[in-house]
Design an enzyme around this catalytic site. Sequence first.
Site, PDB file in Angstrom:
ATOM      1  N   GLU A 130       0.847  -1.182  -0.162  1.00  0.00           N
ATOM      2  CA  GLU A 130      -0.050  -0.081  -0.029  1.00  0.00           C
ATOM      3  C   GLU A 130       0.867   1.317   0.015  1.00  0.00           C
ATOM      4  O   GLU A 130       2.013   1.144   0.014  1.00  0.00           O
ATOM      5  CB  GLU A 130      -0.895  -0.130   1.203  1.00  0.00           C
ATOM      6  CG  GLU A 130      -1.888  -1.460   1.037  1.00  0.00           C
ATOM      7  CD  GLU A 130      -2.829  -1.355   2.209  1.00  0.00           C
ATOM      8  OE1 GLU A 130      -2.654  -0.738   3.171  1.00  0.00           O
ATOM      9  OE2 GLU A 130      -3.898  -2.243   2.127  1.00  0.00           O
ATOM     10  N   GLU A 172      -2.004  -9.812  -6.558  1.00  0.00           N
ATOM     11  CA  GLU A 172      -1.959 -10.889  -7.824  1.00  0.00           C
ATOM     12  C   GLU A 172      -1.219  -9.889  -9.095  1.00  0.00           C
ATOM     13  O   GLU A 172      -0.309 -10.680  -9.861  1.00  0.00           O
ATOM     14  CB  GLU A 172      -3.397 -10.878  -8.362  1.00  0.00           C
ATOM     15  CG  GLU A 172      -4.381 -11.533  -7.606  1.00  0.00           C
ATOM     16  CD  GLU A 172      -5.179 -10.614  -6.463  1.00  0.00           C
ATOM     17  OE1 GLU A 172      -4.331  -9.748  -5.830  1.00  0.00           O
ATOM     18  OE2 GLU A 172      -6.356 -10.814  -6.291  1.00  0.00           O
ATOM     19  N   CYS A 221     -10.052  -8.635  -7.235  1.00  0.00           N
ATOM     20  CA  CYS A 221     -10.454  -7.298  -7.485  1.00  0.00           C
ATOM     21  C   CYS A 221     -10.750  -7.447  -8.704  1.00  0.00           C
ATOM     22  O   CYS A 221      -9.951  -8.013  -9.849  1.00  0.00           O
ATOM     23  CB  CYS A 221      -9.852  -6.001  -7.140  1.00  0.00           C
ATOM     24  SG  CYS A 221      -8.401  -5.648  -7.884  1.00  0.00           S
TER      25      CYS A 221
HETATM   26  N1  THU Z   1      -6.006  -6.597  -2.505  1.00  0.00           N
HETATM   27  C1  THU Z   1      -5.325  -7.531  -3.000  1.00  0.00           C
HETATM   28  O1  THU Z   1      -4.038  -7.419  -2.893  1.00  0.00           O
HETATM   29  N2  THU Z   1      -5.903  -8.236  -4.052  1.00  0.00           N
HETATM   30  C2  THU Z   1      -7.344  -8.243  -4.385  1.00  0.00           C
HETATM   31  O2  THU Z   1      -7.653  -8.742  -5.352  1.00  0.00           O
HETATM   32  C3  THU Z   1      -7.971  -7.421  -3.473  1.00  0.00           C
HETATM   33  C4  THU Z   1      -7.582  -6.203  -2.698  1.00  0.00           C
HETATM   34  C5  THU Z   1      -5.327  -5.726  -1.434  1.00  0.00           C
HETATM   35  C6  THU Z   1      -5.433  -4.251  -2.010  1.00  0.00           C
HETATM   36  C7  THU Z   1      -5.128  -3.460  -0.700  1.00  0.00           C
HETATM   37  O3  THU Z   1      -4.027  -3.327  -0.108  1.00  0.00           O
HETATM   38  C8  THU Z   1      -5.942  -4.489   0.359  1.00  0.00           C
HETATM   39  O4  THU Z   1      -6.213  -5.731  -0.287  1.00  0.00           O
HETATM   40  C9  THU Z   1      -7.453  -4.034   0.584  1.00  0.00           C
HETATM   41  O5  THU Z   1      -8.197  -3.680  -0.216  1.00  0.00           O
END
Ligand code: THU
Length: 138
Positions: A47, A58, A94
């Site tokens: 982040e 991913e 996502c």
């Molecule tokens: N996140 C992922 O790493 N992969 C996904 O497919 C869904 C969300 C992460 C992004 C962010 O750092 C945290 O999960 C919360 O959304």
Amino acid sequence: MSDINYKELASKALKMRARSYTPYSHYCVGAAIATPDGKIYTGCNAENAAYSPGICAERNAIYKAVSEGDKEFVAIAIAGGREGHEPTEYCPPCGVCRQVIREFCKLDTKILLVKSEDDYQEYTLDQLLPQSFGPENL
Ligand code: THU
């Protein structure tokens, strides 16, 4: 490669959660992606204080592979959950990650949503991203 070791892929995705950098969401995601010749690349989410520059696990794994010369994948495992806890739910990719997976994977590529080494759901890319737009549309 026909016999992908799903348990190994699941285990690597789970382990990568320890590398996540998540001071804002406190939600740790790990991913592991397998190439046709059996190589495995891993990634975690990272982040950022400005939020949008953050990257999902991913895409981190996929772009690591691309940067090393691998652009074809046969399976991807994803594990996510609260920082400091084992996953209690399956973490679906996502929308942006689904589209990036679409760029490099066939529609029958397996996507594993991992809760533990022995507890994961199996989907195909086509199930998670139906009627998708991909490279062959251009
Ligand atoms: N996140 C992922 O790493 N992969 C996904 O497919 C869904 C969300 C992460 C992004 C962010 O750092 C945290 O999960 C919360 O959304």
